[in-house]
Design a protein around this motif. Structure first.
Motif, PDB file in Angstrom:
ATOM      1  N   CYS A  98      -3.913 -18.332   0.612  1.00 11.07           N
ATOM      2  CA  CYS A  98      -4.187 -17.217   1.519  1.00 11.07           C
ATOM      3  C   CYS A  98      -3.185 -16.090   1.359  1.00 11.07           C
ATOM      4  N   GLU A  99      -1.975 -16.443   0.924  1.00  8.78           N
ATOM      5  CA  GLU A  99      -0.868 -15.479   0.848  1.00  8.78           C
ATOM      6  C   GLU A  99      -0.456 -14.949   2.212  1.00  8.78           C
ATOM      7  N   THR A 100      -1.001 -15.490   3.295  1.00  8.11           N
ATOM      8  CA  THR A 100      -0.680 -14.935   4.616  1.00  8.11           C
ATOM      9  C   THR A 100      -0.106 -16.001   5.539  1.00  8.11           C
ATOM     10  N   SER A 101       0.481 -17.038   4.994  1.00  6.41           N
ATOM     11  CA  SER A 101       1.155 -18.135   5.710  1.00  6.41           C
ATOM     12  C   SER A 101       0.232 -18.976   6.582  1.00  6.41           C
ATOM     13  N   LEU A 102      -1.062 -18.942   6.320  1.00  6.73           N
ATOM     14  CA  LEU A 102      -1.982 -19.673   7.190  1.00  6.73           C
ATOM     15  C   LEU A 102      -2.569 -20.949   6.572  1.00  6.73           C
TER      16      LEU A 102
ATOM     17  N   CYS B 212       5.029 -19.412   0.231  1.00  6.80           N
ATOM     18  CA  CYS B 212       4.614 -18.018   0.134  1.00  6.80           C
ATOM     19  C   CYS B 212       5.290 -17.173   1.192  1.00  6.80           C
TER      20      CYS B 212
END
Ligand SMILES: Cc1cc2nc3c(=O)[nH]c(=O)nc-3n(C[C@H](O)[C@H](O)[C@H](O)COP(=O)(O)OP(=O)(O)OC[C@H]3O[C@@H](n4cnc5c(N)ncnc54)[C@H](O)[C@@H]3O)c2cc1C
Ligand code: FES
Ligand code: FES
Lengths: 153, 280
Positions: free
Chosen positions: A39-43, A59
């Protein structure tokens, strides 16, 4: 900035930009591509590795923050040809379908069991909250963690 | 997603860090809010000062009826601390609901309060606990109440050059019942609403009620009307129903203001009921 990081038991020293994320350090500088970028968004948790024994999303941490640290990735779990008991359990219980989430799932499952050798199903699900799987519906992943717990018990 | 370039330093002492921050450096603790923002370039600091290597900011100490928690203490350290679990169980319970294992392994109490996300979990508990926040700058030191600290969305009482160094919570009387209940945003885990309750009873009556609410509005707050209703003998649901009274509720894609206010009453009742069951 120069960083020295021990990854899967091997010490590495590199000059890196402070903005280099640990996941990119692992994948691009060390060619350890087992940890995935979902995701690259820590999710999603696909990038989960162990930093000084704690599961973290690689990430969302800079390589410079890990200077002097010990990092373990999915590549570092097996001993020679012998899989780690969590890997073995994912294999036996069909805990993976496409396998994209699996490296992160295995790393966080190891953390769950390191901290609580005999977790309840609710505790396992609470522990897996930071990891997404688009395939399995989680049922077989939970079973894999339960199976891995029985191996030690 | 690659952040903008920045200079990085990781001082070992608080004095050194405060000097760098006074000079315009941006504090970094667990990075669980700052780094995602830097990746999205919502934040683009030129200089980042990592507080994680300052040993004097990481501790949990019991002292004269209070528990002092160093700013860089992680959510995992709070949820698993024997002292906090035994003597301030509301805070340990709240920490265990933050994000996920990986976020709790890195995220810190100082970073969470300084960030002041209106949906963060700790602020509800810290309001209910009447916690104190210790703030230091290169040439200043002050202690403010949680109520004065949380000013507005992403806005606190911190002045430029100042950081949070400690959070102080009371040692709970053994007879107090506490509970934190939240409805979590399924993607992020943040609270759509979260309610922390502390209750003391004597002779069948509620003698102390503290109710902290997060997620509902621009800042976490103490629900004074609900607290007063409880200590004057109002039934739990009726007391919970006034929790959103006079509050300008947030609205987003996931929950409208009206729905959030409804949820706040539901979760307030659950937290208060659970806290009452835990009194002795
Ligand atoms: C996937 C995910 C899920 C999450 N879910 C939740 C949740 O359910 N509930 C919840 O409450 N939080 C949640 N969080 C946020 C998390 O709790 C963060 O840890 C917290 O908000 C920030 O703490 P930090 O130590 O990571 O701070 P950082 O990210 O390092 O810093 C945050 C901000 O505070 C400043 N700062 C840091 N330390 C200090 C200090 N000591 N003094 C002054 N300023 C400081 C920084 O400059 C920055 O502006 C989540 C985060 C992620 C990534
Ligand atoms: S890639 Fe790190 S959490 Fe998804
Ligand atoms: S097995 Fe495909 S995402 Fe989990």
């Amino acid at each position: 900035m120069t960083v020295t990081i021990t990854v899967n038991g091997t010490q590495h020293t590199h000059s890196v930009e402070p903005r280099l994320l640990l996941i990119h350090y692992l994948r691009e500088h060390l060619s350890l591509t087992g940890s995935h970028i979902g995701c690259e968004t820590s999710l999603c948790g696909a990038c989960t590795v162990e930093l000084n024994g704690k599961a973290v999303k690689s990430c969302s941490i800079f390589a410079v923050q890990c200077n002097g640290a010990q990092v373990t990735t999915i590549e570092g779990l097996a001993t020679g040809d012998r899989l780690h008991r969590v890997q073995e359990a994912f294999w036996n219980e069909h805990g993976a379908q496409c396998g994209f989430c699996t490296p992160g799932m295995v790393m966080v499952s190891k953390q769950i069991l390191d901290r609580n050798p005999d977790p309840t199903e609710a505790e396992i699900r609470h522990g897996l909250e930071g990891n997404l799987c688009r395939c399995t519906g989680y049922q077989h992943i939970v079973k894999a963690v339960q199976a891995a717990a029985r191996v030690r018990a | 997603m690659i952040p903008q370039q920045f200079e990085y330093s990781a001082p070992k002492s608080l004095a050194e860090a405060l000097a760098l921050i006074a000079d315009g450096g941006k504090p970094l603790s667990g990075g669980m809010s700052l780094i995602p923002m830097m990746k999205l370039r919502l934040a683009a600091p030129d200089r980042v000062v990592d507080l994680a290597r300052i040993a004097e900011l990481s501790y949990i100490r019991e002292q004269a009826g209070s528990i002092h928690i160093g700013a860089t203490t992680t959510h995992h350290e709070v949820e698993s601390s024997a002292v906090i679990r035994a003597k301030c169980p509301l805070l340990a319970e709240t920490a265990s609901f933050i994000g996920d294992v990986q976020v709790r392994n890195l995220g810190t109490i100082g970073g969470s309060v300084a960030h002041a996300d209106p949906s963060a979990d700790y602020p509800a508990a810290l309001q209910a606990l009447e916690a104190k926040i210790v703030i230091k700058g290169a040439a200043s030191e002050r202690t403010v109440s949680a109520d004065d600290f949380f000013v507005d969305t992403f806005t606190t009482a911190l002045e430029p050059g100042e950081i949070v160094t400690e959070v102080i919570v009371p040692v709970e009387a053994a007879s107090t019942g506490t509970s934190y209940q939240k409805l979590l945003q399924p993607a992020s885990g943040f609270a759509i609403v979260g309610v922390a309750a502390r209750i003391q009873k004597s002779g069948g009556k509620i003698t102390l009620a503290r109710v902290g609410v997060t997620g509902l509005s621009n800042r976490a707050f103490r629900a004074a009307a609900t607290e007063q209703a409880l200590t004057s003998g109002t039934a739990v649901q009726a007391a919970a129903d006034v929790v959103a009274q006079a509050i300008d509720a947030n609205s987003d894609l996931y929950a409208s203001a009206e729905f959030r206010a409804h949820l706040a009453a539901v979760y307030a009742a659950r937290a208060i009921d659970a806290a009452i069951r835990r009194t002795s």
